[in-house]
Structure formats: C-alpha cells, structure tokens
Design a protein around this motif. Structure first.
Motif, PDB file in Angstrom:
ATOM      1  N   SER A   1       0.747  -1.513   0.062  1.00 50.66           N
ATOM      2  CA  SER A   1       0.094  -0.113  -0.043  1.00 50.66           C
ATOM      3  C   SER A   1       0.824   1.324  -0.054  1.00 50.66           C
ATOM      4  CB  SER A   1      -0.952  -0.002   1.252  1.00 50.66           C
ATOM      5  OG  SER A   1      -1.464   1.409   1.197  1.00 50.66           O
ATOM      6  N   ILE A   2       1.068   1.791  -1.170  1.00 53.87           N
ATOM      7  CA  ILE A   2       2.041   2.973  -1.347  1.00 53.87           C
ATOM      8  C   ILE A   2       1.598   4.299  -0.496  1.00 53.87           C
ATOM      9  CG2 ILE A   2       3.477   4.196  -2.996  1.00 53.87           C
ATOM     10  CD1 ILE A   2       3.947   1.372  -3.138  1.00 53.87           C
ATOM     11  N   PRO A   3       0.298   4.761  -0.771  1.00 59.98           N
ATOM     12  CA  PRO A   3      -0.396   5.624   0.026  1.00 59.98           C
ATOM     13  C   PRO A   3       0.105   5.589   1.615  1.00 59.98           C
ATOM     14  CG  PRO A   3      -1.968   4.977  -1.387  1.00 59.98           C
ATOM     15  CD  PRO A   3      -0.842   3.939  -1.472  1.00 59.98           C
ATOM     16  N   ASP A   4      -0.241   4.553   2.112  1.00 61.10           N
ATOM     17  CA  ASP A   4      -0.029   4.319   3.608  1.00 61.10           C
ATOM     18  C   ASP A   4       1.594   4.311   4.043  1.00 61.10           C
ATOM     19  OD1 ASP A   4      -2.811   3.771   3.845  1.00 61.10           O
ATOM     20  OD2 ASP A   4      -2.537   1.670   4.078  1.00 61.10           O
ATOM     21  N   LEU A   5       2.348   3.714   3.000  1.00 62.85           N
ATOM     22  CA  LEU A   5       3.788   3.793   3.319  1.00 62.85           C
ATOM     23  C   LEU A   5       4.332   5.081   3.279  1.00 62.85           C
ATOM     24  CD1 LEU A   5       5.609   0.794   1.391  1.00 62.85           C
ATOM     25  CD2 LEU A   5       5.908   1.458   3.585  1.00 62.85           C
ATOM     26  N   TYR A   6       3.923   5.868   2.146  1.00 56.45           N
ATOM     27  CA  TYR A   6       4.055   7.320   1.929  1.00 56.45           C
ATOM     28  C   TYR A   6       3.657   8.113   3.364  1.00 56.45           C
ATOM     29  CZ  TYR A   6       4.097  12.318   0.269  1.00 56.45           C
ATOM     30  OH  TYR A   6       4.293  13.462  -0.058  1.00 56.45           O
ATOM     31  N   GLU A   7       2.581   8.012   3.851  1.00 57.54           N
ATOM     32  CA  GLU A   7       2.146   8.595   4.997  1.00 57.54           C
ATOM     33  C   GLU A   7       3.072   8.272   6.155  1.00 57.54           C
ATOM     34  OE1 GLU A   7       0.422   9.592   8.524  1.00 57.54           O
ATOM     35  OE2 GLU A   7       0.718   7.539   8.053  1.00 57.54           O
ATOM     36  N   SER A   8       3.418   7.033   6.203  1.00 57.05           N
ATOM     37  CA  SER A   8       4.145   6.512   7.619  1.00 57.05           C
ATOM     38  C   SER A   8       5.681   7.146   7.368  1.00 57.05           C
ATOM     39  CB  SER A   8       4.279   4.941   7.561  1.00 57.05           C
ATOM     40  OG  SER A   8       5.027   4.435   6.448  1.00 57.05           O
TER      41      SER A   8
ATOM     42  N   LEU B   1      12.053   2.111  -1.601  1.00 59.21           N
ATOM     43  CA  LEU B   1      13.329   2.856  -2.014  1.00 59.21           C
ATOM     44  C   LEU B   1      12.994   4.302  -2.825  1.00 59.21           C
ATOM     45  CD1 LEU B   1      15.743   0.230  -2.941  1.00 59.21           C
ATOM     46  CD2 LEU B   1      15.949   1.630  -1.030  1.00 59.21           C
ATOM     47  N   ASP B   2      11.987   4.425  -3.504  1.00 56.68           N
ATOM     48  CA  ASP B   2      11.411   5.471  -4.549  1.00 56.68           C
ATOM     49  C   ASP B   2      10.842   6.595  -3.288  1.00 56.68           C
ATOM     50  OD1 ASP B   2      12.032   4.727  -6.862  1.00 56.68           O
ATOM     51  OD2 ASP B   2      10.275   3.869  -7.358  1.00 56.68           O
ATOM     52  N   LEU B   3      10.070   5.988  -2.556  1.00 56.15           N
ATOM     53  CA  LEU B   3       9.550   6.865  -1.365  1.00 56.15           C
ATOM     54  C   LEU B   3      10.511   7.550  -0.379  1.00 56.15           C
ATOM     55  CD1 LEU B   3       6.305   5.005  -0.180  1.00 56.15           C
ATOM     56  CD2 LEU B   3       6.482   6.914  -1.553  1.00 56.15           C
TER      57      LEU B   3
ATOM     58  N   ARG C   1      24.271   5.298  -5.540  1.00 53.89           N
ATOM     59  CA  ARG C   1      24.839   6.010  -6.484  1.00 53.89           C
ATOM     60  C   ARG C   1      23.964   7.105  -7.193  1.00 53.89           C
ATOM     61  NH1 ARG C   1      26.351   1.046  -7.770  1.00 53.89           N
ATOM     62  NH2 ARG C   1      25.273   1.086  -9.599  1.00 53.89           N
ATOM     63  N   THR C   2      22.833   6.644  -7.657  1.00 58.71           N
ATOM     64  CA  THR C   2      22.111   7.285  -8.492  1.00 58.71           C
ATOM     65  C   THR C   2      21.451   8.641  -8.016  1.00 58.71           C
ATOM     66  OG1 THR C   2      21.778   5.379  -9.787  1.00 58.71           O
ATOM     67  CG2 THR C   2      20.464   7.222 -10.500  1.00 58.71           C
ATOM     68  N   TYR C   3      20.796   8.312  -6.871  1.00 57.62           N
ATOM     69  CA  TYR C   3      20.055   9.165  -6.221  1.00 57.62           C
ATOM     70  C   TYR C   3      20.572   9.897  -4.753  1.00 57.62           C
ATOM     71  CZ  TYR C   3      16.659   7.267  -9.246  1.00 57.62           C
ATOM     72  OH  TYR C   3      16.133   6.811 -10.470  1.00 57.62           O
ATOM     73  N   GLY C   4      21.805   9.321  -4.471  1.00 57.44           N
ATOM     74  CA  GLY C   4      22.427   9.914  -3.240  1.00 57.44           C
ATOM     75  C   GLY C   4      21.573   9.387  -1.970  1.00 57.44           C
ATOM     76  N   LEU C   5      20.822   8.521  -2.061  1.00 58.01           N
ATOM     77  CA  LEU C   5      20.350   7.949  -0.960  1.00 58.01           C
ATOM     78  C   LEU C   5      21.489   7.014   0.245  1.00 58.01           C
ATOM     79  CD1 LEU C   5      17.656   6.899   0.763  1.00 58.01           C
ATOM     80  CD2 LEU C   5      17.662   4.954  -0.606  1.00 58.01           C
ATOM     81  N   ASN C   6      21.443   7.436   1.502  1.00 59.20           N
ATOM     82  CA  ASN C   6      22.341   6.969   2.425  1.00 59.20           C
ATOM     83  C   ASN C   6      22.210   5.610   2.819  1.00 59.20           C
ATOM     84  OD1 ASN C   6      24.699   7.228   3.863  1.00 59.20           O
ATOM     85  ND2 ASN C   6      23.537   8.287   5.436  1.00 59.20           N
TER      86      ASN C   6
END
Ligand SMILES: NC(=O)c1ccc[n+]([C@@H]2O[C@H](COP(=O)([O-])OP(=O)(O)OC[C@H]3O[C@@H](n4cnc5c(N)ncnc54)[C@H](O)[C@@H]3O)[C@@H](O)[C@H]2O)c1
Length: 307
Positions: free
Chosen positions: A53-60, A98-100, A155-160
């Motif tokens: 559930s992407i919307p719930d993940l986003y909110e969390s 990861l996108d979120l 590498r691509t998005y700088g996510l640590n």
C-alpha cells in the motif's frame, strides 16, 4: 531521531524497537500485523498495513530520519515455492519503498539482508563481507538483488544506505511457524514432548547470535555514521549436535532427535567474519549459548502457545 521500522512487529524488529525506545528515539512501526507475543507498546506509533500500500507507506515515512526495512514475506525454507510471488512481495515492494525514501529525503536507509543466504556455499571460512555472492536459494537471490539496488539508489539518487547481514539470531519472541530458528523450534518441541528433526548428520556448523547482542550491534552501526555492508554474527561456528547438548544441559531434559536428509536450499556450514564490526569498535557479542538458550527456555516455558 525519528525512526520507522518496516516489519517492526516481527522477531528482530520488536527487539530493535525496545532498544530504540530505551535510547530515547521516536519509533513508528509499519507492519501488516501487530506483534504475536506482546500487547501494543504504549510509546510506539503503529501503522498497520501491507507494504504494497504505497499511500500508507508514504504517510508513514513523513518526517522520518532513518528507515529500517525488515519486512520479508519469505524465509529460506519457503522460498522457491512461488518465485514470481516472492519477487512481487519482496523485491518489487522494496523498490517502491526506496522510491519513497528518496522522494521524502530520508537520511538513512537500513536494510536487513542475510549473512546465511547471500554468500552461497562458502569458499573461505569465516566469510568476510567481500566474499563472492552466489546465493543458492530464491530467498538469497532476492536479498542480494535488493542489495544491488541499494547501491544503485545510493549512486544514482544519493540515498544513504546501510546493509546488515545477520547470521542466525535466536532469542525470546522468535516464532515457530515459518520462522528461521532451530533453537526456539527445538525448545518448543522439548516443552510439548515432540521430537526434533535434524537435517543432515548434525555436524554442520552455523553462526548463532543472541538477539540482544544482534540488536545492540545493529543499533550502534545504524545510529552512527556507518554505511556500506556489515556482517553481524558471533564469529563462532556451533554444530546442531553441540546446540542439542547445550539445550539438554540447560533444560535438564533428554531430546528425541530424528535425522533426515539435508535440505538443498540450506548452506550447511557458515561462520561470519566479524572483523569489520570489531574494527569499527561497534558492540561485541556478549551472550554465551548457555546463557542465551536459558533465556529462550524461560520464555518458552512462560508462553502458552508459540506459533
Ligand atoms: N531471523 C533470522 O534468522 C534472520 C536472519 C537473517 C536475516 N533476517 C532478515 O531480517 C528481517 C527480519 O527478520 P525477522 O526474523 O524479524 O522476521 P519476522 O518474520 O519475525 O518479521 C518480519 C515482519 O515483517 C512483516 N511483514 C511481512 N510481510 C509484510 C508485508 N507485505 N507488509 C507489511 N509487513 C510485512 C511481518 O508481519 C513481520 O512482523 C527479514 O528481512 C529477514 O529476512 C532474519
């Protein structure tokens, strides 16, 4: 720090939540269900929903500094039965997470991979983090693919990102059904008078670590500046035969053991090289198997039904 534990109501996550709360952090847990063996903790902000559930993940994830990703819909013993479903449940969902994390500018993303599954059949022992990655189970293939994507997002998005490769943790609140954990399964069977099945001849050695040792090390690596990959284990190999004799000594009971053919998804001998955690002066494992097993035995005795 504001911390989100995805899959935080499972075995490792519930102990990690205790540690984070004790250290004064804000803890939010996203999981498809509540903990099996405890009632809800008063200081945790729960979000009960599936990771699909992407919307719930986003909110969390709003306002979160560190995400720990512990959710897994499979274990080595069930993996490979429905590979497409496994990829959808574990890999595809993780890419959405990861996108979120990138979109919401999370400061650190910590992934629970597997020290027992990603390396495959070891060429050297103990196994260090730079040993080849040739998993033999679908579970291990998905874990190592996710690891590769973590490097890609870094590498691509700088996510640590930080990758933790635990060996074989054991401790109270380790379930039985679909669980990874011979020690809790053996102790439960001993309590109910059932036999244990040992796959192979019982001489294969694995690296067991007590849950609070594992969690202390994970905590120190994650809260500090560390990134990259870390093995987390005791660095000691113990055979199933040795585990059984410790269990018999701790419980003062005789085990009824049945030997069966070893399983083809299982890496039978592995010990992790833990030089990297020692060198970086992260916490050292402190529990002996005797002390750890007696803690689990007390928990098994006081818990009505372990499923
Ligand atoms: N326990 C071990 O022996 C061990 C060893 C090495 C690595 N690991 C890894 O560490 C992580 C945590 O392991 P654990 O033993 O705590 O597992 P666990 O099964 O006890 O906990 C996993 C949690 O994830 C949740 N979950 C599963 N699918 C979900 C979904 N679709 N949506 C939301 N929540 C979902 C479950 O409800 C559960 O609470 C896993 O990724 C596992 O692969 C475990």
């Amino acid at each position: 720090m504001k911390v989100l534990l995805i899959g935080g109501n499972g075995f490792i996550g519930s102990h990690l939540a205790d540690k984070l709360l004790a250290e004064g952090h804000y803890v939010r847990i996203f999981d498809v269900s509540y903990e099996r063996y405890r009632i809800q903790l008063p200081n945790v902000d729960y979000r009960i929903s599936p990771i699909q559930s992407i919307p719930d993940l986003y909110e969390s994830m709003l306002g979160i500094d560190i995400v720990f990703h512990l959710a897994s819909a499979s274990v080595p013993s069930t993996s490979g039965i429905d590979v497409v479903n496994e990829v959808n449940q574990n890999l595809i969902s993780t890419l959405s997470i990861l996108d979120l994390a990138v979109k919401l500018k999370v400061k650190k993303f910590v992934y629970f991979s597997s020290g027992g599954a990603v390396y495959g059949i070891p060429e050297t022992s103990p196994i260090s983090e730079d040993h080849h990655i040739r998993p033999i189970s679908s579970y291990g293939i998905i874990k190592s693919t996710i690891e590769n994507y973590l490097s890609f997002y870094q590498r691509t998005y700088g996510l640590n990102t930080l990758i933790l490769r635990p060996s074989n943790p054991y401790g109270p609140r380790q379930g039985h059904f679909l669980a990874q954990g011979v020690i809790s399964t053996f102790l439960r069977n001993l309590k109910t008078g059932n036999s244990f099945t040992v796959y192979g001849d019982g001489t294969a050695t694995k690296d067991y670590i007590f849950i609070s040792d594992l969690v202390n090390i994970c905590y120190n690596i994650s809260i500090g500046d560390h990134t990259g990959v870390y093995n987390i284990g005791s660095g000691i190999g113990t055979s199933i035969k040795e585990i059984i004799s410790i269990i018999e000594a701790v419980t003062d009971k005789k085990a009824n053991v049945i030997f069966a053919e070893s399983k083809n998804y299982d890496v039978s001998n592995f010990i992790l090289d833990i030089t990297k955690i020692s060198k970086d002066q992260l916490a050292k494992p402190e529990y002996s198997l005797e002390k750890g097993i007696s803690k689990v035995w007390n928990w098994v005795l006081e818990t009505e039904s372990i499923h």
